[in-house]
Design an enzyme around this catalytic site. Sequence first.
Site, PDB file in Angstrom:
ATOM      1  CB  VAL A 242      62.343  30.632  50.757  1.00  0.00           C
ATOM      2  CG1 VAL A 242      63.073  31.944  50.965  1.00  0.00           C
ATOM      3  CG2 VAL A 242      62.862  29.894  49.563  1.00  0.00           C
TER       4      VAL A 242
ATOM      5  CD  GLU B 114      64.508  27.071  59.380  1.00  0.00           C
ATOM      6  OE1 GLU B 114      63.414  26.479  59.329  1.00  0.00           O
ATOM      7  OE2 GLU B 114      65.061  27.397  60.444  1.00  0.00           O
TER       8      GLU B 114
HETATM    9 MO1  MOS Z   1      65.729  28.862  63.179  1.00  0.00          MO
HETATM   10  S1  MOS Z   1      66.827  27.254  63.767  1.00  0.00           S
HETATM   11  O1  MOS Z   1      64.229  28.542  63.906  1.00  0.00           O
HETATM   12  O2  MOS Z   1      66.511  30.274  63.571  1.00  0.00           O
END
Ligand code: MOS
Length: 739
Positions: A697, A699
Amino acid sequence: MKFDTPATNNPIDQLKIVGKPVDRIDGPRKTTGTAPYAYERHDVAPNQAYGYVLGSGIAKGRVTAMDTAAARAAPGVVAIVTTLDMPRLEKGAMNTAWLFGGPDIQHYHQVIAVVVAETFEQARDATAMIRVSYAREPGRFDLAAEAPNAQLAAADSGEGSGAAHEERTGDFEGAFAQAPVTLDATYTTPDESHAMMEPHSSIAAWEGDKLTVWTSNQMIAWGKRDLAKTLGIPAENVRLDSPYVGGGFGGKLFLRADAVLAALGARAARRPVKLALTRPLVANNTTHRPATIQRVRIGAERDGRITAIAHESTSGDLPDGKPETAVSQTKLLYAGANRLTAMRLAVLDLPEGNAMRAPGEAPGLMVIEIAMDEMAEKLGMDPVEFRIVNDTQVDPEHPQRPFSQRQLIQCLRQGAERFGWSRRNATPGRRREGNWLVGMGVAAGFRNNLVMKSGARVRLDGSGGVTVETDMTDIGTGSYTVIAQTAAEMMGVALEKVTVRLGDSSFPVSAGSGGQWGGNSSTAGVYAACVKLREAVAQRLGFNSAEAEFTDGQVRAGNRSAPLGQAAGADGLVAEDHIEYGDLGERFQQSTFAGHFVEVAVDVATGETRVRRMLAVCAAGRILNPKSARSQVIGAMTMGVGAALMEELAVDKRHGFFVNHDLAGYEVPVHADIPHQEVIFLDEVDPISSPMKAKGVGELGLCGVGAAIANAMYNATGVRLRDYPMTLDKMIDRLPEVA
Ligand code: MOS
């Protein structure tokens, strides 16, 4: 434990502790300054000296000479290591840019020296005395200028959603030519910096040929392996420890110069060395989200059904780098028989482009979800309805692959209801409150759910206490807490009986924190270890493990019961296991969905935009802890406001560096920019994803937000912006007509 068939009922489903909005167990440490940043771990090694790194003052060429005489004679200086002292170091498996060694300069602020001194000020002062001579070569710094030379390029799914260089389904060109309603538009997104609170920092200490690095890193096993490779030493001689991470957002997925130079400095100084990258080096020495130029073409029937969709993205990176996978969501988000996605990579001599929170989907949705708004307007359809008409329950490129769960329609419908979408005036520029033009925007949120092998060790002691050890990291996400909840639920003990130890490479290798896979995968690894521990407990107590129930610190089977701690014996009882995944990820498309709704007000005279209200309705499997999950989502929504309105690394196209390389020049939202946020999680359990039935969740909350803001700005003003960030200078010349 191999997870290769969908989960059935298991102890997590009790939801006595998992699924509850418990406070973060590291909260008191975070708020009392006792969860130190890596640089502030004064107690881990005695006699720490200070390192200061010097970055290259050119972006491309060679270092021809370095005069360190004055620096070596400066007060307090213990050691100096320059890039001319050694050949170029091996590159870690996850690295694109070289980190140190040799005369060649690949990008601005590549590290060319580390100075070690008794104090920070002495190290910094002596660094300024190093005289460097360069042979400068011309570089390629302008994405738009290099885009015509870009080549088709694929990217793997190492830390995000992968995509092939070019994929075609049906006949896009033919269908697009026939479509009665079409859009063909080009959009841009800028270079962005992770701008995490804690800069990259490490303390390194050698004991003989054994190296310990106390650092700030999201992926301990990757870091350990790549540090060993870079230094040319066996991996078993390297220990990394990173129990608290002050933010990463992808910028700390990989080995960076702080760990390498702390290790080299400590070897030269023959004592422990601590070192932090300064803000300018965070921007110009580490990685950033690369800028993109994206072309979208959509063709639809007059009833709104998409018949042709194409999304092509061009981004830049150093030689051997990879493209931003900005088209990956377009492969899966909407139906349509005729499809084209393509990624092109231009070679640039800027610092390394790489993963930043929701790599691919974040900049991809910033674009495709404006395009959907533009199409809805051309069709005379409500933008919520246009998205719903084009929903798909299967992978549109491979229709035999269903989604494991897909509640995008529910996210949009519930969001519209909750947000008061029916009060939106579909004609732009019609709602005015004094100087403010007010508008609403919507966008779909989409982010793939990735799963990663993850291990853990659990120990039961005689008092019924449980200790979990895994090299999983907590980057501000709540890993400590959801792992403790998982172990407490599995072993039938109170949360307070669980101790969680994270971030040490001497613990079992975990999923690490990246790609929103950490919460689901790392707790699934703890689940696997706890299943083993339950079996060991049952065996010791002479219970049938299939019957044994673990509740309230007791183990019960039939009419017998015993305290859990009784199974521990004098030495405790230890179990270790990992979760690994079969082919459910290939047979089912696993993704997370959101409906993002935003209301903005734009000053009719100045073009200044204020976000007034934000709502995210998310469908992301079982929510392990609604409080920490909400924190993830509101943080990501805030990042979406930054991406929409503020964030841009300004490129100096003559000298090849990011000019606004600090938090004064690189603006991110502050509290005053974020007056109101609401998050709703739809009920969902996804037995395809893991025994936890959870998904990522962290991202998802960012994905789509930028476009929802862009669409709200259009609804407010009638000015359509296609270039991020949408600063007032891009709008102001078109406002007088509106006013
Ligand atoms: Mo995320 S950009 O895979 O920390």
